[in-house]
Design an enzyme around this catalytic site. Structure first.
Site, PDB file in Angstrom:
ATOM      1  N   LYS A  96      56.275 -60.030 -43.115  1.00  0.00           N
ATOM      2  CA  LYS A  96      56.680 -59.146 -44.216  1.00  0.00           C
ATOM      3  C   LYS A  96      56.817 -57.714 -43.708  1.00  0.00           C
ATOM      4  O   LYS A  96      55.977 -57.227 -42.947  1.00  0.00           O
ATOM      5  CB  LYS A  96      55.656 -59.203 -45.336  1.00  0.00           C
ATOM      6  CG  LYS A  96      55.947 -58.234 -46.492  1.00  0.00           C
ATOM      7  CD  LYS A  96      54.702 -57.471 -46.857  1.00  0.00           C
ATOM      8  CE  LYS A  96      54.993 -56.449 -47.952  1.00  0.00           C
ATOM      9  NZ  LYS A  96      53.772 -55.841 -48.478  1.00  0.00           N
ATOM     10  N   GLU A 143      62.144 -56.760 -47.564  1.00  0.00           N
ATOM     11  CA  GLU A 143      61.653 -56.070 -48.765  1.00  0.00           C
ATOM     12  C   GLU A 143      62.028 -54.591 -48.792  1.00  0.00           C
ATOM     13  O   GLU A 143      61.279 -53.745 -48.309  1.00  0.00           O
ATOM     14  CB  GLU A 143      60.123 -56.199 -48.877  1.00  0.00           C
ATOM     15  CG  GLU A 143      59.549 -55.535 -50.116  1.00  0.00           C
ATOM     16  CD  GLU A 143      58.034 -55.554 -50.177  1.00  0.00           C
ATOM     17  OE1 GLU A 143      57.479 -55.001 -51.144  1.00  0.00           O
ATOM     18  OE2 GLU A 143      57.399 -56.110 -49.268  1.00  0.00           O
ATOM     19  N   GLU A 167      61.905 -52.059 -51.318  1.00  0.00           N
ATOM     20  CA  GLU A 167      61.432 -51.843 -52.685  1.00  0.00           C
ATOM     21  C   GLU A 167      62.076 -50.596 -53.284  1.00  0.00           C
ATOM     22  O   GLU A 167      62.013 -49.513 -52.703  1.00  0.00           O
ATOM     23  CB  GLU A 167      59.910 -51.694 -52.719  1.00  0.00           C
ATOM     24  CG  GLU A 167      59.373 -51.429 -54.122  1.00  0.00           C
ATOM     25  CD  GLU A 167      57.859 -51.317 -54.176  1.00  0.00           C
ATOM     26  OE1 GLU A 167      57.340 -50.970 -55.247  1.00  0.00           O
ATOM     27  OE2 GLU A 167      57.205 -51.573 -53.150  1.00  0.00           O
ATOM     28  N   LYS A 208      62.328 -60.089 -50.881  1.00  0.00           N
ATOM     29  CA  LYS A 208      61.307 -59.609 -51.813  1.00  0.00           C
ATOM     30  C   LYS A 208      61.825 -58.335 -52.480  1.00  0.00           C
ATOM     31  O   LYS A 208      61.426 -57.229 -52.147  1.00  0.00           O
ATOM     32  CB  LYS A 208      59.984 -59.357 -51.089  1.00  0.00           C
ATOM     33  CG  LYS A 208      58.842 -59.007 -52.039  1.00  0.00           C
ATOM     34  CD  LYS A 208      57.498 -58.951 -51.338  1.00  0.00           C
ATOM     35  CE  LYS A 208      56.412 -58.557 -52.332  1.00  0.00           C
ATOM     36  NZ  LYS A 208      55.058 -58.565 -51.730  1.00  0.00           N
ATOM     37  N   SER A 241      56.187 -62.797 -55.483  1.00  0.00           N
ATOM     38  CA  SER A 241      55.316 -62.412 -54.380  1.00  0.00           C
ATOM     39  C   SER A 241      54.519 -61.227 -54.888  1.00  0.00           C
ATOM     40  O   SER A 241      54.862 -60.064 -54.647  1.00  0.00           O
ATOM     41  CB  SER A 241      56.127 -62.045 -53.129  1.00  0.00           C
ATOM     42  OG  SER A 241      55.273 -61.625 -52.080  1.00  0.00           O
ATOM     43  N   TYR A 290      50.697 -46.860 -50.540  1.00  0.00           N
ATOM     44  CA  TYR A 290      50.021 -48.072 -50.109  1.00  0.00           C
ATOM     45  C   TYR A 290      49.261 -47.806 -48.832  1.00  0.00           C
ATOM     46  O   TYR A 290      49.701 -47.044 -47.982  1.00  0.00           O
ATOM     47  CB  TYR A 290      51.046 -49.187 -49.865  1.00  0.00           C
ATOM     48  CG  TYR A 290      51.620 -49.746 -51.144  1.00  0.00           C
ATOM     49  CD1 TYR A 290      51.208 -50.979 -51.627  1.00  0.00           C
ATOM     50  CD2 TYR A 290      52.577 -49.044 -51.859  1.00  0.00           C
ATOM     51  CE1 TYR A 290      51.740 -51.495 -52.802  1.00  0.00           C
ATOM     52  CE2 TYR A 290      53.108 -49.548 -53.034  1.00  0.00           C
ATOM     53  CZ  TYR A 290      52.697 -50.771 -53.498  1.00  0.00           C
ATOM     54  OH  TYR A 290      53.225 -51.275 -54.656  1.00  0.00           O
TER      55      TYR A 290
END
Length: 396
Positions: A183, A223, A225, A265, A334, A396
């Site tokens: 990922k 991913e 986002e 994702k 996910s 994060y």
């Protein structure tokens, strides 16, 4: 032009080797050479892991199942633990991760688990390898391989994701340890543009990561986002998402990434979290499926949506709405916080609450399993599960 044959995988995966984490032979990338009628030659790149990558992707994208994202870095895991009054120690992180992976019957609803590097090499509190416990549940272990976001020079206060240096050797080691997918998360901010530079950097980084992952036997989760931050409406999110995904798939193709061996994702297409206009699950589904149909090739086996700060119930309702009609992909989840939030609060760091916390995790996992099948009703959900988890400027 002469036809080319598909390269068959030279790797036969022995289950006992996979479970025990014994060293597996690491095939090198192979080249299939084509001889066209014209005098100019060209090459088609293929990885000797091709068959295994397709099999892994299909396993993760299996009916009624999705991914448990438990790849929080140690620092982020510390934030989670602090919310219930626990110190950020390895022992506490181990206890919480043990609770998650040992939940009885979790594999009925969860097909893959994304791990942080510490977790991939970690054992449970009773001495079993986390990887072995997951495989025993029928869950494919995955690994977070990016090195986090840093400021993107020359942009409008935007970010780029680092981690390509040394990625090939790290991916090979992760494969040896039992990981079978990877990922890489990067982000795009609508209030800050997004600038053409930021979108191109995000797409190129994802494409290079995906190619390197496939060369080393790991199915890449792609991913980019699109952050929920902002006051924009759903139409603006849709507009930006179209541009982002056009860039992503252009560069995936440029890097010869095999679409049958990746998972996506993406963010759902929603209004900004601070928008006055809210969207129903049906509207989110309509916009998001329209985006997929315009940008995602049917060859991609699975679309594993992130929750991005939505409440547990909101994320499940939106996923359910997307599965009310057939589509070419496995449309699933996910989720990290949208699976773990109530579970973490229920546990509270107390051993006597482990079973209750695991039961809560299974309730959420089952709800999203039903949503993947288009059968979720939303009945009987707790008030905690309906609380939003968006944090402005969340790091994060």
């Amino acid at each position: 032009m002469a036809s080319t044959s598909l390269l068959k995988s030279s790797l036969v995966l022995n289950k006992s080797e996979f479970v025990k984490g014994q060293p597996l032979r690491h095939p090198s990338a192979s080249i299939v050479r084509c001889q066209p009628v014209s005098t100019s030659a060209f090459t088609v790149r293929a990885t000797s892991y091709a068959d295994e990558l397709v099999k892994t992707a299909k396993t993760v994208a299996s009916p009624g199942r999705g991914i448990l994202a438990m790849d929080e870095s140690n620092a982020t895991c510390g934030k989670r633990l602090a919310s219930i009054g626990l110190e950020n120690t390895e022992a506490n992180r181990q206890a919480y991760r043990t609770l998650l992976v040992t939940a009885p019957g979790l594999g009925q609803y969860i097909s893959g688990a994304i791990l942080f590097e510490e977790t991939l090499y970690q054992s449970t509190t009773d001495g079993k390898k986390m990887v072995d416990v997951l495989v025993g549940q029928g869950i494919v272990p995955g690994i977070k391989v990016d090195k986090g976001l840093v400021p993107l020079a020359g942009s409008n206060n935007e970010s780029w994701c680092q981690g390509l240096d040394g990625l090939a050797s790290r991916s090979a080691a992760y494969y040896q340890q039992g990981a079978r997918f990877a990922k890489w998360r990067t982000v795009v901010s609508i209030p800050n543009g997004p600038s053409a530079l930021a979108m191109k950097e995000a797409a190129w980084g994802l494409a290079r990561y995906a190619a390197i992952s496939q060369d080393n036997g790991l199915v890449p989760i792609v991913e980019p986002e699109i952050l929920l931050d902002g006051e924009h409406g759903i139409d603006r999110t849709f507009e930006v998402a179209q541009k982002v995904w056009a860039e992503v798939f252009f560069y995936l193709a440029e890097n010869n990434v095999m679409f049958e061996g990746i998972l996506l994702k993406p963010s759902m297409v929603t209004p900004g979290a601070e928008s006055k206009d809210k969207a129903t699950p049906q509207q989110v589904a309509e916009y998001t499926l329209s985006l997929l149909k315009r940008r995602i090739p049917p060859a991609v086996p699975g679309i594993m949506f992130l929750s991005g700060g939505q409440s547990e119930v909101e994320a499940t309702l939106n996923l359910n709405a997307m599965n009310q009609a057939p589509n070419p992909w496995h449309v699933s989840f996910s989720y990290a916080r949208a699976l773990q939030n109530t579970c973490l609060k229920t546990w509270g760091g107390r051993p006597e609450n482990v079973k209750a916390a695991q039961d809560t995790l299974l309730i959420r996992a089952k709800a999203n399993s039903l949503a993947q099948l288009g059968k979720y009703t939303g009945e009987g959900e707790s008030e905690d599960a309906k609380k939003g988890m968006f944090v402005k400027g969340y790091v994060y």
